[in-house]
Design an enzyme around this catalytic site. Structure first.
Site, mmCIF file in Angstrom:
data_model
loop_
_atom_site.group_PDB
_atom_site.id
_atom_site.type_symbol
_atom_site.label_atom_id
_atom_site.label_comp_id
_atom_site.label_asym_id
_atom_site.label_seq_id
_atom_site.Cartn_x
_atom_site.Cartn_y
_atom_site.Cartn_z
ATOM 1 N N LYS A 11 -27.908 40.069 55.031
ATOM 2 C CA LYS A 11 -28.130 38.919 56.160
ATOM 3 C C LYS A 11 -27.067 39.047 57.106
ATOM 4 O O LYS A 11 -26.303 39.585 57.163
ATOM 5 C CB LYS A 11 -27.869 37.688 55.392
ATOM 6 N N ASP A 145 -23.944 32.158 49.986
ATOM 7 C CA ASP A 145 -25.193 32.717 50.840
ATOM 8 C C ASP A 145 -26.204 33.119 49.803
ATOM 9 O O ASP A 145 -27.396 33.780 50.346
ATOM 10 C CB ASP A 145 -24.388 34.178 51.319
#
Ligand code: ATP
Length: 305
Positions: A11, A145
């Protein structure tokens, strides 16, 4: 022996707004995540007995092995498998094998990605039948996350990052990642952020409206101009040499250049594939990073292959 394999992206944060430290030690975030095609693979294989083990394989370039990845219960993939097993009363074990491509301690959530991938792999291997919501709840317990890495694509992150909601985003983006020769500790970067705001707490964070407008229009130049990261000044203070990477992005006409998450990876947004190759060559020629990796996004989140 039955086996399942899951591919999971890294990410980046197109914007990362960080609020004042909460009582539980986390920081409120307002972020726009994007999953990019720099992927780890996690394989889960059936075993006799109930042990959950992990081995980690690094691919190709030596820099990937520079930071240690735990091969015990501290590995997020093992934590994920154990959390799923506890939640569903599974009696089986699994042998996990990670093919590591995402830079370790690079600000690209590689450990969280492996956690998300292990959830999907073990759910399939054990036939747990967990719902999306159940997987997301376990993911949130593993790290801020991890839910996004189940989701993938481009998404808003609220709460401490674990509250993921879709965002309208068009287009495909060409990124170059400048890899540093050693990682940065996320905890150290957040501690630096707190120290900077010891006298005046930062405001509650918001996502820049210009970024959302540019994403909705698939306007890469607009996205590049709206990139932002509250942690960047801290990462630059800890690693002043990252300024040289940002300068190469500027010289090379990158649409935007930003430290990724807590760093030290720096991301450069290119106009197209040719420009991305050109920026990668410039970064290497200037010797400001150990590798320059080209990748596109958005990508889907952790998925069986
Ligand atoms: P983030 O962007 O989520 O802050 P990061 O990308 O900077 O994290 P990671 O590569 O996720 O950093 O590693 C952070 C720490 O997590 C490392 O110190 C590492 O020892 C530990 N860790 C646990 N499991 C893993 C894993 N599967 N892969 C990489 N690191 C792991």
């Amino acid at each position: 022996m039955r086996t399942t394999t899951v591919r999971v992206p890294a990410k980046i944060n197109l914007s990362l707004g960080v609020g004042p430290r909460r009582e539980d030690g986390y920081h409120p975030l307002a972020t726009v995540y994007q999953a990019v095609d720099l992927c780890d693979e996690v394989r889960a294989t059936e075993v006799d007995g109930d042990s959950v083990s992990v081995e980690v394989h690094f691919d190709g370039d030596g820099w990937r092995e520079q930071a240690p990845v735990p091969t015990d219960e501290n590995n997020l993939a093992v934590k994920a498998a154990l959390a799923l097993r506890d939640a569903f009363g599974v009696k089986s074990g699994a042998a996990l094998s990670i093919r590591k491509v995402i830079p370790v301690m690079g600000g690209m959530a590689g450990g969280s990605a492996d956690g998300a991938a292990a959830l999907v792999a073990c759910d399939a291997l054990w036939g747990t039948g967990a719902s999306r919501a159940e997987l997301e709840e376990i993911a949130a317990g593993l790290g801020s996350d991890v839910p996004f890495l189940l989701h993938g694509g481009t998404a808003l992150g609220g709460g401490r990052g674990e509250e993921v909601s879709p965002v309208l985003a068009r287009g495909r983006f060409h990124w170059v990642f400048a890899i540093a020769d050693h990682g940065l500790s996320t905890a150290e970067v957040y501690a630096g952020y707190d120290a900077r705001h010891a006298d005046a707490p930062p405001p509650m964070p918001e996502v820049p409206p210009t970024l959302l407008t540019a994403l909705a229009a698939g306007d890469a130049a607009g996205v590049g101009a709206s990139l932002s990261n509250d942690l960047q000044p801290v990462a630059l203070a800890l690693r002043p040499e990252l300024r040289d990477v940002l300068a190469v992005g500027e010289q090379g006409g990158a649409l935007g250049t930003l430290v990724s998450g807590s760093g030290p990876t720096v991301m450069l947004l290119a106009e197209d594939a040719d420009h991305s190759a050109q920026l990668a060559r410039m970064l290497l020629a200037e010797g400001v990073c150990v590798d320059a990796v080209q990748a596109t996004g958005p990508e889907p989140g952790a998925h069986l292959i």
